[in-house]
Design a protein around this motif. Structure first.
Motif, PDB file in Angstrom:
ATOM      1  N   ALA A  46       0.843  -1.195   0.000  1.00  0.00           N
ATOM      2  CA  ALA A  46       0.000   0.000   0.000  1.00  0.00           C
ATOM      3  C   ALA A  46       0.881   1.249   0.000  1.00  0.00           C
ATOM      4  O   ALA A  46       1.374   1.692   1.037  1.00  0.00           O
ATOM      5  N   GLY A  47       1.134   1.802  -1.176  1.00  0.00           N
ATOM      6  CA  GLY A  47       1.803   3.097  -1.280  1.00  0.00           C
ATOM      7  C   GLY A  47       3.192   3.150  -0.686  1.00  0.00           C
ATOM      8  O   GLY A  47       3.489   4.037   0.110  1.00  0.00           O
ATOM      9  N   VAL A  48       4.056   2.230  -1.120  1.00  0.00           N
ATOM     10  CA  VAL A  48       5.412   2.198  -0.544  1.00  0.00           C
ATOM     11  C   VAL A  48       6.346   3.143  -1.319  1.00  0.00           C
ATOM     12  O   VAL A  48       6.436   3.077  -2.541  1.00  0.00           O
ATOM     13  N   ASP A  49       7.017   4.023  -0.579  1.00  0.00           N
ATOM     14  CA  ASP A  49       8.049   4.907  -1.127  1.00  0.00           C
ATOM     15  C   ASP A  49       9.407   4.389  -0.667  1.00  0.00           C
ATOM     16  O   ASP A  49       9.566   4.058   0.511  1.00  0.00           O
ATOM     17  N   MET A  50      10.355   4.320  -1.577  1.00  0.00           N
ATOM     18  CA  MET A  50      11.695   3.918  -1.137  1.00  0.00           C
ATOM     19  C   MET A  50      12.738   4.398  -2.148  1.00  0.00           C
ATOM     20  O   MET A  50      12.494   4.372  -3.348  1.00  0.00           O
ATOM     21  N   HIS A 247       2.501  -1.947   4.373  1.00  0.00           N
ATOM     22  CA  HIS A 247       2.961  -0.560   4.499  1.00  0.00           C
ATOM     23  C   HIS A 247       4.422  -0.550   4.927  1.00  0.00           C
ATOM     24  O   HIS A 247       4.857  -1.408   5.694  1.00  0.00           O
ATOM     25  N   LYS A 248       5.158   0.467   4.464  1.00  0.00           N
ATOM     26  CA  LYS A 248       6.493   0.666   5.024  1.00  0.00           C
ATOM     27  C   LYS A 248       6.309   1.570   6.230  1.00  0.00           C
ATOM     28  O   LYS A 248       5.917   2.720   6.079  1.00  0.00           O
ATOM     29  N   ILE A 249       6.572   1.029   7.419  1.00  0.00           N
ATOM     30  CA  ILE A 249       6.290   1.833   8.616  1.00  0.00           C
ATOM     31  C   ILE A 249       7.529   2.509   9.183  1.00  0.00           C
ATOM     32  O   ILE A 249       7.412   3.376  10.043  1.00  0.00           O
ATOM     33  N   ALA A 250       8.706   2.119   8.714  1.00  0.00           N
ATOM     34  CA  ALA A 250       9.902   2.776   9.247  1.00  0.00           C
ATOM     35  C   ALA A 250      11.056   2.636   8.281  1.00  0.00           C
ATOM     36  O   ALA A 250      11.161   1.623   7.573  1.00  0.00           O
ATOM     37  N   GLU A 251      11.884   3.663   8.247  1.00  0.00           N
ATOM     38  CA  GLU A 251      13.168   3.570   7.552  1.00  0.00           C
ATOM     39  C   GLU A 251      14.203   4.199   8.471  1.00  0.00           C
ATOM     40  O   GLU A 251      14.020   5.309   8.955  1.00  0.00           O
ATOM     41  N   ARG A 252      15.249   3.471   8.739  1.00  0.00           N
ATOM     42  CA  ARG A 252      16.279   3.957   9.657  1.00  0.00           C
ATOM     43  C   ARG A 252      17.655   3.681   9.085  1.00  0.00           C
ATOM     44  O   ARG A 252      17.900   2.609   8.537  1.00  0.00           O
ATOM     45  N   HIS A 253      18.538   4.645   9.256  1.00  0.00           N
ATOM     46  CA  HIS A 253      19.945   4.367   9.020  1.00  0.00           C
ATOM     47  C   HIS A 253      20.410   3.531  10.202  1.00  0.00           C
ATOM     48  O   HIS A 253      19.910   3.710  11.323  1.00  0.00           O
TER      49      HIS A 253
END
Ligand SMILES: Nc1ncnc2c1ncn2[C@@H]1O[C@H](COP(=O)(O)OP(=O)(O)OP(=O)(O)O)[C@@H](O)[C@H]1O
Ligand SMILES: [Mg+2]
Length: 282
Positions: A46-50, A247-253
């Motif tokens: 659902a609407g993943v940005d990456m 869903h992408k719920i988090a992006e972390r370095h």
């Protein structure tokens, strides 16, 4: 955004930009926006940005069924997206097939590796792309050249396979991964996707495959790694993206998170995961 029907890529391989060539570490090789995938009534993504970056290992994490494989299948041309866009080098792309994605420099190494057991290492690396020469009009394989090229690739990967004429059927799981990665590199892949490459491997082999992933990133590839093993992910990845229920719920370095936070995002204890659950309940 409206759903677009599947169609061939917008550029032919011949005029496709050479993604990643001259790219600096951190440059975005693939920009995914709003990627949505529906299977009938089920919304798997659902609407993943990456943004997928050169020189980095990007890990995808999440519970079973969270949408990780579906996302990489869209990236790799195995599924058409129901909605959303992919961009490479500032140009919209739409892949009609995995072959189409491969021609744009995106290679996937699936768990079931699709190698031919009864062919040699070198033959597997060049399968379908053999080097030939014509003698009196007849095509002959340039075996020595192919073997030398494969030996060189395996050396740069520091893969411990000493004979490119060995049959793949006799190799270990980790060595097979090295052959599959060599094949991707030989086809000039700039984005290498690995979906649970170590799930069936013993500890020592797992270490080797993780170091292969690292080496690919150091060569300037963008590596996308799916894994359920948090320790492995922290060892090898620069960036982590957590999926939950499509869903992408988090992006972390890696430098801005720790294993406890990532685990809580995966299991649903984290406030951001709970917020999503709450939103989906309404
Ligand atoms: N071809 C398909 N047809 C219908 N539903 C599918 C298909 N592929 C995946 N799904 C569904 O999409 C959702 C996401 O699946 P996906 O395989 O992407 O999960 P995943 O995060 O890779 O999980 P795992 O960690 O178990 O591999 C699941 O509910 C799955 O059942
Ligand atoms: Mg999966």
């Amino acid at each position: 955004m409206t759903a677009a029907p599947p169609q061939a890529s917008t550029s032919s391989p011949a005029d496709a930009p050479r993604f990643g060539e001259g790219a600096l570490p951190g440059d975005v090789l693939v920009r995914a926006r709003g990627i949505t995938k529906r299977f009938g009534a089920l919304t798997a993504l659902a609407g993943v940005d990456m943004d997928i970056r050169a020189g980095e290992v990007t890990a995808l994490l999440g519970d079973n069924g969270a949408g990780k494989t579906t996302f990489v299948k869209v990236l790799a041309g195995a599924h058409p997206a129901s909605d959303g866009t992919l961009e490479m080098a500032g140009q919209a792309v739409r892949f009609a097939s995995p072959k189409d994605a491969a021609e744009h420099g995106i290679a996937t190494i699936y768990q079931e590796l699709a190698l031919s057991e009864n062919l040699t290492v070198a033959e597997n690396v060049f399968l379908g792309h053999e080097l030939t020469r014509r003698v009196l009009g007849l095509p002959f394989l340039r075996r020595r050249e192919m073997q030398a090229r494969v030996a060189e690739l395996l050396k740069t990967l520091d893969a411990h396979i000493h004979d490119t004429r060995a049959l793949v059927g006799g190799l270990s799981g980790g060595q097979r991964q090295a052959v599959a990665i060599s094949r991707a590199l030989n086809l000039d892949a700039r984005v290498v996707i690995m979906d649970e490459p170590t799930a069936a491997l013993a500890v020592a082999e797992t270490r080797k495959v993780l170091s292969l992933a690292r080496r690919l990133a150091e060569r300037g590839c963008a590596v996308v790694l799916i894994s359920h093993n948090i320790a492995d992910v922290f060892e090898v990845s620069d960036r982590m993206c957590v999926f939950r229920r499509g869903h992408k719920i988090a992006e972390r370095h890696r430098s801005e998170t720790d294993p406890d936070e990532i685990v809580s995002l995966i299991t649903g204890a984290h406030p951001d995961a709970r917020a999503l659950d709450e939103r989906l309940r309404q």
